[in-house]
Motif scaffolding. Structure first.
Motif, mmCIF file in Angstrom:
data_model
loop_
_atom_site.group_PDB
_atom_site.id
_atom_site.type_symbol
_atom_site.label_atom_id
_atom_site.label_comp_id
_atom_site.label_asym_id
_atom_site.label_seq_id
_atom_site.Cartn_x
_atom_site.Cartn_y
_atom_site.Cartn_z
ATOM 1 N N GLY A 159 19.781 -14.125 14.836
ATOM 2 C CA GLY A 159 20.833 -14.725 13.796
ATOM 3 C C GLY A 159 21.599 -13.790 13.166
ATOM 4 N N LEU A 160 21.990 -12.801 13.623
ATOM 5 C CA LEU A 160 22.706 -11.456 13.359
ATOM 6 C C LEU A 160 24.015 -11.231 14.079
ATOM 7 C CD1 LEU A 160 19.691 -8.706 13.718
ATOM 8 C CD2 LEU A 160 20.647 -10.067 11.491
ATOM 9 N N LEU A 161 24.576 -12.185 14.767
ATOM 10 C CA LEU A 161 25.976 -12.140 15.136
ATOM 11 C C LEU A 161 26.776 -12.032 14.088
ATOM 12 C CD1 LEU A 161 26.129 -14.479 18.237
ATOM 13 C CD2 LEU A 161 26.308 -11.852 18.106
ATOM 14 N N PRO A 162 27.993 -11.285 14.163
ATOM 15 C CA PRO A 162 28.969 -11.292 12.890
ATOM 16 C C PRO A 162 29.531 -12.572 12.877
ATOM 17 C CG PRO A 162 29.915 -9.709 14.863
ATOM 18 C CD PRO A 162 28.402 -10.336 15.135
ATOM 19 N N VAL A 163 30.025 -12.753 11.601
ATOM 20 C CA VAL A 163 30.896 -14.323 11.447
ATOM 21 C C VAL A 163 32.278 -14.174 11.607
ATOM 22 C CG1 VAL A 163 31.324 -16.055 9.625
ATOM 23 C CG2 VAL A 163 29.161 -14.954 9.791
ATOM 24 N N ARG A 164 32.832 -14.943 12.483
ATOM 25 C CA ARG A 164 34.190 -14.646 12.776
ATOM 26 C C ARG A 164 35.269 -15.713 12.523
ATOM 27 N NH1 ARG A 164 33.747 -10.066 15.944
ATOM 28 N NH2 ARG A 164 32.359 -10.111 17.416
ATOM 29 N N ASP A 165 34.803 -16.460 11.619
ATOM 30 C CA ASP A 165 35.363 -17.773 10.870
ATOM 31 C C ASP A 165 35.049 -17.647 9.703
ATOM 32 O OD1 ASP A 165 36.580 -20.215 10.605
ATOM 33 O OD2 ASP A 165 34.902 -21.376 11.286
ATOM 34 N N GLY A 166 36.262 -17.799 8.793
ATOM 35 C CA GLY A 166 36.307 -17.931 7.594
ATOM 36 C C GLY A 166 35.459 -18.988 6.862
ATOM 37 N N ALA A 167 35.576 -20.241 7.552
ATOM 38 C CA ALA A 167 34.781 -21.345 6.877
ATOM 39 C C ALA A 167 33.176 -21.084 7.068
ATOM 40 C CB ALA A 167 35.339 -22.626 7.679
ATOM 41 N N GLU A 168 32.852 -20.663 8.176
ATOM 42 C CA GLU A 168 31.537 -20.222 8.470
ATOM 43 C C GLU A 168 31.123 -19.154 7.296
ATOM 44 O OE1 GLU A 168 28.233 -18.906 12.052
ATOM 45 O OE2 GLU A 168 30.375 -19.278 12.320
ATOM 46 N N LEU A 169 31.654 -18.300 7.126
ATOM 47 C CA LEU A 169 31.461 -17.177 6.294
ATOM 48 C C LEU A 169 31.305 -17.799 4.809
ATOM 49 C CD1 LEU A 169 30.945 -14.230 5.634
ATOM 50 C CD2 LEU A 169 33.458 -13.992 5.220
ATOM 51 N N ALA A 170 32.171 -18.634 4.551
ATOM 52 C CA ALA A 170 32.113 -19.246 3.169
ATOM 53 C C ALA A 170 30.820 -20.275 2.878
ATOM 54 C CB ALA A 170 33.427 -20.232 2.815
ATOM 55 N N GLN A 171 30.322 -20.793 4.001
ATOM 56 C CA GLN A 171 29.054 -21.636 4.224
ATOM 57 C C GLN A 171 28.003 -20.712 3.948
ATOM 58 O OE1 GLN A 171 29.238 -23.735 7.901
ATOM 59 N NE2 GLN A 171 29.975 -25.811 6.680
ATOM 60 N N LEU A 223 22.880 -7.982 24.633
ATOM 61 C CA LEU A 223 22.842 -7.616 23.342
ATOM 62 C C LEU A 223 23.304 -8.761 22.524
ATOM 63 C CD1 LEU A 223 22.739 -5.448 20.928
ATOM 64 C CD2 LEU A 223 25.216 -4.836 21.283
ATOM 65 N N ASN A 224 24.381 -9.354 22.803
ATOM 66 C CA ASN A 224 24.688 -10.646 22.040
ATOM 67 C C ASN A 224 23.666 -11.576 22.165
ATOM 68 O OD1 ASN A 224 27.362 -9.932 21.257
ATOM 69 N ND2 ASN A 224 28.349 -10.267 23.075
ATOM 70 N N GLN A 225 22.984 -11.922 23.208
ATOM 71 C CA GLN A 225 21.905 -12.751 23.516
ATOM 72 C C GLN A 225 20.858 -12.479 22.236
ATOM 73 O OE1 GLN A 225 20.340 -13.032 27.140
ATOM 74 N NE2 GLN A 225 22.138 -13.744 28.253
ATOM 75 N N VAL A 226 20.382 -11.231 22.086
ATOM 76 C CA VAL A 226 19.379 -10.788 21.191
ATOM 77 C C VAL A 226 19.783 -11.091 19.782
ATOM 78 C CG1 VAL A 226 17.922 -8.905 20.458
ATOM 79 C CG2 VAL A 226 18.261 -9.169 22.678
ATOM 80 N N LEU A 227 21.298 -10.535 19.540
ATOM 81 C CA LEU A 227 21.849 -10.676 18.080
ATOM 82 C C LEU A 227 21.768 -12.200 17.867
ATOM 83 C CD1 LEU A 227 24.392 -7.984 18.142
ATOM 84 C CD2 LEU A 227 22.314 -7.989 17.093
ATOM 85 N N HIS A 228 22.089 -13.062 18.810
ATOM 86 C CA HIS A 228 22.145 -14.503 18.309
ATOM 87 C C HIS A 228 20.936 -14.968 18.261
ATOM 88 C CE1 HIS A 228 23.542 -18.597 18.680
ATOM 89 N NE2 HIS A 228 22.858 -18.815 19.512
ATOM 90 N N ARG A 229 19.807 -14.806 18.858
ATOM 91 C CA ARG A 229 18.473 -15.178 18.710
ATOM 92 C C ARG A 229 17.929 -14.750 17.391
ATOM 93 N NH1 ARG A 229 15.577 -12.759 23.149
ATOM 94 N NH2 ARG A 229 17.385 -13.152 24.790
#
Length: 65
Positions: A13-25, A5-11
């Motif tokens: 681009g649907l993995l949840p953002v877990r870092d505030g800096a990445e979310l801001a970007q 599941l994580n591989q498919v979501l990663h491919r």
């Protein structure tokens, strides 16, 4: 199973953002500049009976206020 599941979501681009800096970007590059957040945490109604309370409530999250 979770790895697949994580591989498919990663491919996709649907993995949840877990870092505030990445979310801001990601939000800075998003075409919509206004976002709505709809979330509410509610307390758990507790049983008044102590034995029932012990059976129904795990106390993993303590209410502070």
């Amino acid at each position: 199973m979770l790895g697949v599941l994580n591989q498919v979501l990663h491919r996709r681009g649907l993995l949840p953002v877990r870092d505030g800096a990445e979310l801001a970007q990601r939000l800075a590059a998003h075409p919509d500049k206004v976002f709505a957040y709809d979330g509410l945490e509610r307390g758990v109604p507790r049983n008044h009976d102590r034995d029932g309370q012990a059976e129904e409530y795990s106390a993993k999250k303590k209410r502070t206020a």
